[in-house]
Design an enzyme around this catalytic site. Sequence first.
Site, mmCIF file in Angstrom:
data_model
loop_
_atom_site.group_PDB
_atom_site.id
_atom_site.type_symbol
_atom_site.label_atom_id
_atom_site.label_comp_id
_atom_site.label_asym_id
_atom_site.label_seq_id
_atom_site.Cartn_x
_atom_site.Cartn_y
_atom_site.Cartn_z
ATOM 1 C CG ASP A 1 6.582 -5.197 0.484
ATOM 2 O OD1 ASP A 1 5.741 -6.001 0.927
ATOM 3 O OD2 ASP A 1 7.769 -5.198 0.833
ATOM 4 C CG ASN B 1 3.939 -13.581 -3.716
ATOM 5 O OD1 ASN B 1 3.697 -12.691 -4.522
ATOM 6 N ND2 ASN B 1 4.595 -13.348 -2.595
HETATM 7 C C1 FPP Z 1 2.704 -7.523 -0.918
HETATM 8 O O1 FPP Z 1 2.190 -7.296 0.358
HETATM 9 C C2 FPP Z 1 1.635 -7.674 -1.912
HETATM 10 C C3 FPP Z 1 1.271 -8.837 -2.539
HETATM 11 C C4 FPP Z 1 1.923 -10.129 -2.294
HETATM 12 C C5 FPP Z 1 0.168 -8.905 -3.495
HETATM 13 C C6 FPP Z 1 -0.161 -7.656 -4.206
HETATM 14 C C7 FPP Z 1 -1.273 -7.900 -5.121
HETATM 15 C C8 FPP Z 1 -2.245 -7.039 -5.386
HETATM 16 C C9 FPP Z 1 -2.374 -5.690 -4.806
HETATM 17 C C10 FPP Z 1 -3.304 -7.499 -6.324
HETATM 18 C C11 FPP Z 1 -3.005 -7.133 -7.720
HETATM 19 C C12 FPP Z 1 -3.896 -7.880 -8.605
HETATM 20 C C13 FPP Z 1 -3.821 -7.906 -9.970
HETATM 21 C C14 FPP Z 1 -4.620 -8.893 -10.743
HETATM 22 C C15 FPP Z 1 -2.976 -6.978 -10.737
HETATM 23 P P1 FPP Z 1 2.692 -8.205 1.565
HETATM 24 O O2 FPP Z 1 1.634 -9.226 1.848
HETATM 25 O O3 FPP Z 1 4.041 -8.755 1.243
HETATM 26 O O4 FPP Z 1 2.770 -7.174 2.724
HETATM 27 P P2 FPP Z 1 3.652 -7.293 4.054
HETATM 28 O O5 FPP Z 1 5.085 -7.345 3.595
HETATM 29 O O6 FPP Z 1 3.323 -6.043 4.782
HETATM 30 O O7 FPP Z 1 3.200 -8.534 4.769
#
Ligand code: FPP
Length: 238
Positions: free
Chosen positions: A17, A65
Amino acid sequence: MDEKDLVIPRHVAIILDGNGRYAKAHKLPRRLGHKAGCETLEQIVEDAARLGIGYLTVYAFSTENWKRSEEEVGSLMSLFRYYLKKLVKVAMENNVKVVSIGDTSRFDEDIREKLGDTIKQTSANTGMVFAVAINYGSRDEIKRCVKKLAAKAAQGLISPEDITEEMISRELDTADIPDPDLLIRTAGEQRLSNFLLWQSAYTEFYYTDVLWPDFHRPQLIEAIESYNKRERRFGGRL
Ligand code: FPP
């Protein structure tokens, strides 16, 4: 604590996150926050394998998501395409076997194919198992499991009163993965967000304010140190 004295948990699960907040802090578009998150993940897979972690499960894309903007979902899909290619290399170099949990049927065919190829190409590796949770949500997983058991009961293959906890575990996406010992969530939130609900009945939780793209080996060691300081009884069950 000396690193060599650390008891390494068999299964570490991570809720990645804070990519969005990382992007905001660095005045970058959200897409680049996710890209930085992918680079961190690549490194952590290698670090975890070298530390001797047996199973690493990460929450890469939840069933919720899909509700994000079309633009963000699109950029996450592009990243999956790009990252899956890199993952094969990292996995092969580190003897890592890649598996996935979640319902991948909703992804575009090329992503499903790439994921399938990655799983196939790494299937003979004997080191760490890296489980990528994509289009994963525990309630959805449990719903699918209940449907499978109900269908077996309807066919007369099992009788409802004979259903055991083990049978449920065996029908979940994590059938071949032991329950997590340690679950890490980055970026300050202290929620499970529909991740491994059944499997984390006895799991130690570790929360950190560090944003996912800033989570590296020292932060992983810190989480494992914290896990080592907790008193675990009954063979891992508190
Ligand atoms: C949360 O950050 C993260 C995600 C929704 C996506 C995480 C995915 C990856 C790092 C890619 C992994 C890929 C593979 C194929 C394994 P957020 O957007 O919720 O952050 P925020 O809460 O600060 O807005």
